[in-house]
Write a protein that holds these residues in place. Structure first.
Motif, PDB file in Angstrom:
ATOM      1  N   CYS A   1      -5.831  -1.297   4.058  1.00 54.88           N
ATOM      2  CA  CYS A   1      -4.491  -1.731   3.800  1.00 54.88           C
ATOM      3  C   CYS A   1      -4.395  -1.608   2.334  1.00 54.88           C
ATOM      4  N   ILE A   2      -3.084  -1.680   2.037  1.00 55.73           N
ATOM      5  CA  ILE A   2      -2.551  -1.591   0.558  1.00 55.73           C
ATOM      6  C   ILE A   2      -1.396  -2.562   0.265  1.00 55.73           C
ATOM      7  N   THR A   3      -1.328  -3.149  -0.878  1.00 52.96           N
ATOM      8  CA  THR A   3      -0.504  -4.186  -0.843  1.00 52.96           C
ATOM      9  C   THR A   3       0.842  -3.391  -1.779  1.00 52.96           C
TER      10      THR A   3
ATOM     11  N   VAL B   1       4.240  -5.311   6.719  1.00 52.79           N
ATOM     12  CA  VAL B   1       4.484  -6.731   6.713  1.00 52.79           C
ATOM     13  C   VAL B   1       5.083  -6.948   5.348  1.00 52.79           C
ATOM     14  N   SER B   2       6.199  -7.891   5.114  1.00 49.95           N
ATOM     15  CA  SER B   2       6.643  -8.127   3.834  1.00 49.95           C
ATOM     16  C   SER B   2       5.892  -9.105   3.168  1.00 49.95           C
ATOM     17  N   TYR B   3       4.770  -9.068   3.048  1.00 54.68           N
ATOM     18  CA  TYR B   3       3.883 -10.098   2.522  1.00 54.68           C
ATOM     19  C   TYR B   3       2.495  -9.519   1.851  1.00 54.68           C
ATOM     20  N   MET B   4       1.209 -10.201   2.518  1.00 56.15           N
ATOM     21  CA  MET B   4       0.340  -9.407   1.641  1.00 56.15           C
ATOM     22  C   MET B   4      -0.628  -8.760   3.023  1.00 56.15           C
ATOM     23  N   CYS B   5      -1.868  -8.441   2.644  1.00 57.31           N
ATOM     24  CA  CYS B   5      -2.847  -7.772   3.490  1.00 57.31           C
ATOM     25  C   CYS B   5      -3.540  -8.576   4.540  1.00 57.31           C
ATOM     26  N   SER B   6      -3.705  -8.294   5.697  1.00 55.15           N
ATOM     27  CA  SER B   6      -4.347  -9.049   6.481  1.00 55.15           C
ATOM     28  C   SER B   6      -5.099  -8.186   7.504  1.00 55.15           C
TER      29      SER B   6
ATOM     30  N   THR C   1       1.419  -3.863  -4.706  1.00 57.96           N
ATOM     31  CA  THR C   1       1.008  -3.544  -5.958  1.00 57.96           C
ATOM     32  C   THR C   1      -0.265  -2.686  -6.161  1.00 57.96           C
ATOM     33  N   ASN C   2      -0.449  -1.888  -4.946  1.00 57.74           N
ATOM     34  CA  ASN C   2      -1.298  -0.959  -4.809  1.00 57.74           C
ATOM     35  C   ASN C   2      -2.785  -1.412  -4.789  1.00 57.74           C
ATOM     36  N   GLU C   3      -2.995  -2.686  -4.463  1.00 51.49           N
ATOM     37  CA  GLU C   3      -4.311  -3.219  -4.252  1.00 51.49           C
ATOM     38  C   GLU C   3      -4.726  -2.812  -2.794  1.00 51.49           C
ATOM     39  N   LYS C   4      -6.047  -2.396  -2.841  1.00 49.13           N
ATOM     40  CA  LYS C   4      -6.337  -1.822  -1.423  1.00 49.13           C
ATOM     41  C   LYS C   4      -7.653  -2.594  -0.939  1.00 49.13           C
ATOM     42  N   PHE C   5      -7.746  -2.737   0.321  1.00 47.16           N
ATOM     43  CA  PHE C   5      -8.737  -3.672   1.012  1.00 47.16           C
ATOM     44  C   PHE C   5      -9.110  -2.593   2.365  1.00 47.16           C
ATOM     45  N   ASP C   6     -10.553  -2.858   2.211  1.00 46.83           N
ATOM     46  CA  ASP C   6     -11.292  -1.921   3.348  1.00 46.83           C
ATOM     47  C   ASP C   6     -11.507  -3.064   4.236  1.00 46.83           C
ATOM     48  N   TYR C   7     -11.375  -2.797   5.669  1.00 45.43           N
ATOM     49  CA  TYR C   7     -11.690  -3.553   6.891  1.00 45.43           C
ATOM     50  C   TYR C   7     -12.914  -3.119   7.630  1.00 45.43           C
TER      51      TYR C   7
ATOM     52  N   THR D   1      13.221  -0.343   2.714  1.00 44.35           N
ATOM     53  CA  THR D   1      12.265   0.495   1.449  1.00 44.35           C
ATOM     54  C   THR D   1      10.853  -0.174   1.607  1.00 44.35           C
ATOM     55  N   LEU D   2       9.961   0.791   1.508  1.00 43.97           N
ATOM     56  CA  LEU D   2       8.540   0.224   1.623  1.00 43.97           C
ATOM     57  C   LEU D   2       7.850  -0.446   0.625  1.00 43.97           C
ATOM     58  N   ASP D   3       8.515  -0.414  -0.486  1.00 48.14           N
ATOM     59  CA  ASP D   3       7.877  -0.832  -1.690  1.00 48.14           C
ATOM     60  C   ASP D   3       7.881  -2.415  -1.715  1.00 48.14           C
ATOM     61  N   ALA D   4       8.630  -3.001  -0.553  1.00 47.58           N
ATOM     62  CA  ALA D   4       8.627  -4.510  -0.318  1.00 47.58           C
ATOM     63  C   ALA D   4       7.495  -4.870   0.652  1.00 47.58           C
ATOM     64  N   TYR D   5       6.754  -4.008   1.074  1.00 46.68           N
ATOM     65  CA  TYR D   5       5.707  -4.137   2.296  1.00 46.68           C
ATOM     66  C   TYR D   5       4.629  -3.858   2.179  1.00 46.68           C
ATOM     67  N   ALA D   6       3.802  -4.567   2.484  1.00 50.97           N
ATOM     68  CA  ALA D   6       1.964  -4.211   2.522  1.00 50.97           C
ATOM     69  C   ALA D   6       1.915  -3.253   3.836  1.00 50.97           C
ATOM     70  N   ILE D   7       1.262  -2.273   3.768  1.00 56.26           N
ATOM     71  CA  ILE D   7       1.022  -1.439   4.823  1.00 56.26           C
ATOM     72  C   ILE D   7      -0.667  -1.447   5.061  1.00 56.26           C
ATOM     73  N   ALA D   8      -0.756  -1.332   6.455  1.00 53.76           N
ATOM     74  CA  ALA D   8      -1.952  -1.129   7.018  1.00 53.76           C
ATOM     75  C   ALA D   8      -2.345  -0.146   7.960  1.00 53.76           C
ATOM     76  N   TRP D   9      -3.574   0.485   7.911  1.00 53.32           N
ATOM     77  CA  TRP D   9      -3.835   1.292   9.255  1.00 53.32           C
ATOM     78  C   TRP D   9      -4.814   0.758  10.123  1.00 53.32           C
ATOM     79  N   PHE D  10      -4.454   0.980  11.380  1.00 49.17           N
ATOM     80  CA  PHE D  10      -5.262   0.261  12.360  1.00 49.17           C
ATOM     81  C   PHE D  10      -5.844   1.450  13.296  1.00 49.17           C
ATOM     82  N   ARG D  11      -6.904   1.285  14.031  1.00 47.15           N
ATOM     83  CA  ARG D  11      -7.098   2.289  15.107  1.00 47.15           C
ATOM     84  C   ARG D  11      -7.797   1.650  16.208  1.00 47.15           C
TER      85      ARG D  11
END
Length: 123
Positions: free
Chosen positions: A50-52, A99-104, A54-60, A28-38
Motif C-alpha cells: 500500500c502507498i499513502t 480509499v480516501s483515507y489511510m492504508c489498511s 504522502t508516499n509512505e509505503k506498507f508491506d503486507y 484525482t488519485l492524489d487524495a487516495y491511498a492505493i493498495a495492491w491485493f492478489r
C-alpha cells in the motif's frame, strides 16, 4: 467515485519482471491511498503493498519484500506495482484498490476496486 483499471499482467518466466499499472478516472488519485491485493487460485485474496497520499509505503506480504515495489504518479493519475524476480507462487489475479483515507490490510476498508489483471509465472 473513482474507477480503477489494472493493466500490465501477462505470462512471464520465473525470475522475470512485470510492471502493473492502476489507472484511475472519476477522481484525482492524489487524495487516495492505493493498495495492491492478489488472489491466487484456490486461495483468499491477500494484501500485497500500500502507498499513502504522502508516499509512505506498507508491506503486507512477506513473500514479496525486496522484490515488489509500489509507487504512484499523481500527474498521470496512476499507481504501479513493479514486480521483479517473479516466482511461481506469485501467480495470481492482481487488484488495485483505493480509499480516501489511510492504508489498511483489510479488504473491507477499501472503497473502490479494479477488475484485476492476471499474472502467470510459468516456465
Amino acid at each position: 467515485q473513482v474507477q480503477l483499471v489494472e493493466s500490465g499482467g501477462g505470462l512471464v518466466q520465473p525470475g522475470g519482471s512485470l510492471r502493473l499499472s492502476c489507472s484511475a478516472s472519476g477522481a484525482t488519485l492524489d487524495a487516495y491511498a492505493i493498495a495492491w491485493f492478489r488472489q491466487a487460485p484456490g486461495k483468499e485474496r491477500e494484501p500485497v503493498q500500500c502507498i499513502t497520499t504522502t508516499n509512505e509505503k506498507f508491506d503486507y506480504a512477506d513473500s514479496v519484500k525486496g522484490r515488489f515495489t509500489i509507487s504512484r504518479d499523481n500527474a498521470k493519475n496512476s499507481a504501479y506495482l513493479q514486480m521483479n524476480s517473479l516466482k511461481l507462487e506469485d501467480t495470481a489475479v492482481y487488484y488495485c484498490a483505493s480509499v480516501s483515507y489511510m492504508c489498511s490490510e483489510y479488504e473491507m476498508f477499501w472503497a473502490a476496486w479494479g477488475q484485476g489483471t492476471q499474472v502467470t509465472v510459468s516456465s
